[in-house]
Structure formats: C-alpha cells, structure tokens
Scaffold this active site. Sequence first.
Site, short mmCIF file in Angstrom:
data_model
loop_
_atom_site.label_atom_id
_atom_site.label_comp_id
_atom_site.label_asym_id
_atom_site.label_seq_id
_atom_site.Cartn_x
_atom_site.Cartn_y
_atom_site.Cartn_z
N VAL A 236 75.12 51.16 2.95
CA VAL A 236 76.32 50.44 2.57
C VAL A 236 77.50 51.41 2.61
O VAL A 236 77.47 52.48 1.99
CB VAL A 236 76.20 49.84 1.14
N ALA B 141 79.65 55.91 0.28
CA ALA B 141 78.56 55.20 0.95
C ALA B 141 77.26 55.49 0.22
O ALA B 141 77.21 56.37 -0.65
CB ALA B 141 78.44 55.65 2.40
N LYS B 142 76.24 54.77 0.52
CA LYS B 142 74.90 55.08 0.01
C LYS B 142 73.88 54.44 0.94
O LYS B 142 74.16 53.40 1.54
CB LYS B 142 74.72 54.51 -1.40
N GLY B 143 72.72 55.07 1.03
CA GLY B 143 71.67 54.49 1.85
C GLY B 143 70.36 54.52 1.09
O GLY B 143 70.20 55.29 0.13
N ASP C 285 69.40 62.42 -1.73
CA ASP C 285 69.47 61.70 -3.00
C ASP C 285 68.03 61.65 -3.50
O ASP C 285 67.17 62.39 -3.01
CB ASP C 285 70.05 60.29 -2.75
#
Length: 424
Positions: free
Chosen positions: A68, A113-115, A154
């Site tokens: 995202v 953002a992050k995945g 992460d």
Amino acid sequence: MAYIEPAPIKDKENPLESMMSRFDAAAQMLGITEEMYYILKVPARQVMVGLPITMDDGSIKVFEGHRVIHSTILGPSKGGIRLDPGVTLDEVRALAAWMTWKCAVVDIPYGGAKGGIACNPREMSAGEIERLIRAYTVAMLDVFGPDRDIPAPDMGTGPREMAWLMDEYSKSRGMTVNAVVTGKPLVLGGSLGRTEATGRGVTVAALSAMDKLRMNPYRSSAAIQGFGNVGSFAAELLHERGVTVMAISDVTGGYYNNRGIDIGAALAYRNANKGTLEGFNGAERITNEELLALPVDVLVPAAKEDVITAENADSIQAKMIVEGANGPTSASADDIINEKGIMVVPDILANAGGVTVSYFEWVQNRIGYKWTLDRINRRADRNMKDAFDRVFETSQKYKVSMRLAAYIVAIDKVASTYKFRGGY
Ligand code: NAD
C-alpha cells in the site's frame, strides 16, 4: 460524496485505530478542509498479488501479498515489508499512513508505504522464503523503484531478505540498483549506524525533552521496557549520557536496581544468554507492569504496542514517556497521561531515528559514496533535535500535547506541499 473507509478497525484499543483517532484530532485542530482530509486519508495506491511458490516438498502454495502506497506527496514512498500470518490489507493500509506521518514529522522527503505477505516465516525454509521474496519483488516491479517506492525490513524480514529483493530488482533492470531498498547488509550498500539508529534517536529525543523540562541527565533516572534493538541501544546511550537506568526488561520480566543497572554487564549477559535477560543477577526481579509504574524521571516503552492503557495510565509516576515502540500508548490513555502533566515524546517522533538513517542509506546509494559513522550520527542527531524542537514549538503554539503537535506538524507539511503541487 465523502469517502468511507472500506473496513474500519473497530477496537478502540487497537494501536492503528489509536493512530487514526489522533490523526483526526490533529486534522480538526489544524482546521483542514474536508477535501484535504480525504486527500490525506485515502491511500494513493493499493496492490494485492497472489504468489504461487514451489515449496521444498514439491507442492505449490499460493501466498497473498500486499503493498500500500499511502502517499507520494512529499516524495517516493517508504516503508517496511512484513512477513506474518496475520497480515491483512487493512493493517498494511494503516501502517502505510503511519509511515507518511513519521517521515513528515522528521522532515524526510518521503511518503509512506507498507507491504506484507501473509505467511509464517518460522515454519518456512530459507529457500522457500527466498523464492517468496523474489516472486513478490517481480510482482511489484512496477511499484518499487528508487524514485518511486523504497521498501525496508519490518516484522519477519531483515538484511537477508532485503539483499534478495535488491538482487531480483537489479536483475530485472539489467544493472545494480541498490537504492531500491534500505536495511541491506553493509557490503551491499547498507549504512553504518542503522542498527543503533532508532535507540540513538530515542536518546536524542529524551535528552531534548529533559532539556526543556530543565532536568539534569546526571541527576535523572530511567526505566526501559524491552531490551532488544531499540531498548538496549537506548539504555546504553542514556547510561553513557549520565542517566541512571534503574530498570530494564524483556519478555522474561523486569530487572530493577535503584543504584543503576550495569548496562554493559546486562548487554554482555543477554548476548551470551540466547538474547534474553533471564537469570541476570545485577538487579532484583520485578514484572513488566511494575516497571511501568516506577518512580523514575524517564519511562521508555521500547517493546511492543498497547502497554500503557486506560487501566494502568494512572499508576505511571514518570515525568516523561519517550515512545521507542510503535503505538505503546493507547488513545484511551492519552487524557489521563495529559492530566497528570506527563510529557510524552510520541512514537512518530521518538522512534524516527531509524527511518532517518534509512534515508541516509538511500542518499549514500544514490551518490555512490559511503559516509563515516561519525557523519551519519551527527546528521541523524541534528535531524532528530530539529524535529523535536519543531514539535515542541507547535505544542506551545497550539497548547496541545507533544503527540497532537507531532501530527499537526506532519499533516500541515503534507497538506501544504499538496497545495503547492496542486491536483487535477
Ligand atoms: P526486538 O525484537 O529487537 O526487541 C523487542 C524486545 O521487547 C525484546 O527484548 C523482547 O524480549 C521484548 N518484549 C517482547 N514482548 C514483550 C513483553 N510482552 N513485555 C516486555 N518486553 C517484551 O524489537 P525492536 O526492533 O527493538 O522493536 C521494539 C519496538 O520498537 C517495536 O514496537 C518496533 O515496532 C519499534 N520500532 C523499531 C524500530 C527499529 O529500528 N528496530 C524502529 C521504529 C520502531
């Protein structure tokens, strides 16, 4: 018609919901328009992929991956990739927004953002994880890029996974592109100082806050929850700056000594003891809950989310809380903490030293040059101190908590950048 979040997180004590309620409060305080509110709230791009992976036993398993991009208003988006069985699009979406505010508050030219990939890395072989990361990278080739979206480690990922991602992306481009990802091993263009950067930033934030409250570090005490990456470096550096660290803890419990813990001995013990403090005898045993209520000057929650809640906030005696962890204080505890006059240096400010040095890694990769540790530390410290001062001034100006002030600084920066850039 106003945009309605497709799947709201209903639990009030959820750290992501806490983040959103603070965002809402700050947006209201700033008086931004309803249009701007939705521009800032709705993610810019959401990508979902199915990843068929051949497992070691020859079977094929399909994993679901997300990325995202919450915002690209300030620059390319930045955020980690997590491997966890519980990863959902909702969670990734909220974490991506969190990254936008964190980068904005410390004045880094990145959006958020992050995945995530829903999987259990503890039950997978290194080969299976490698194939998964490579497949995810290929699926995200038109998302990732040093000028577009820059992933990082992460939960469940680290330098090893970042190396695979960089390699796969580079192959597809026919050249080495190390700036596509941060948190790489040093030999692949990782940055010096990244490992200790978050704990170091927590220390700079704590010392800046002590300065504002006219507290002398040499006459101050601290309790630190969590003795992993963030907590142990914060403990070491605060101790170096003269602060008496009276208590530390990890998942095995708390360790208290009112004359001060010997942090060097605790680190040596942990490193020789499979990473835990279990059996450390330089202190008396307490619980993690008791640690939070100790009569110290500085409390650093650096373990996990939601440890300070409406249930225990009243028992806190520290003069300040410096949030090393993400979301350690639930929104329902905010009013109680504020009424008690405790200064909180919020997570999006206090633990942003890590993303700051990740940004330095990207800068070094792009200029093709390696900075010395000394240069990195000096620049990171200055950035943290400047960010602290900005947030402090904003809290005075709006007469609000440091937490709300941090969101005000961040939202104001992104909103005013958007106004200059313009829309359609
Ligand atoms: P870590 O895994 O290195 O360390 C976590 C520590 O917390 C360990 O000592 C562990 O034993 C302890 N712990 C776990 N559960 C606990 C519990 N229930 N009670 C008390 N202690 C417990 O993790 P880390 O990288 O130090 O991250 C800690 C927090 O900081 C997380 O919230 C993370 O999201 C946040 N954070 C980390 C970074 C970074 O650069 N590492 C950056 C920003 C934010």
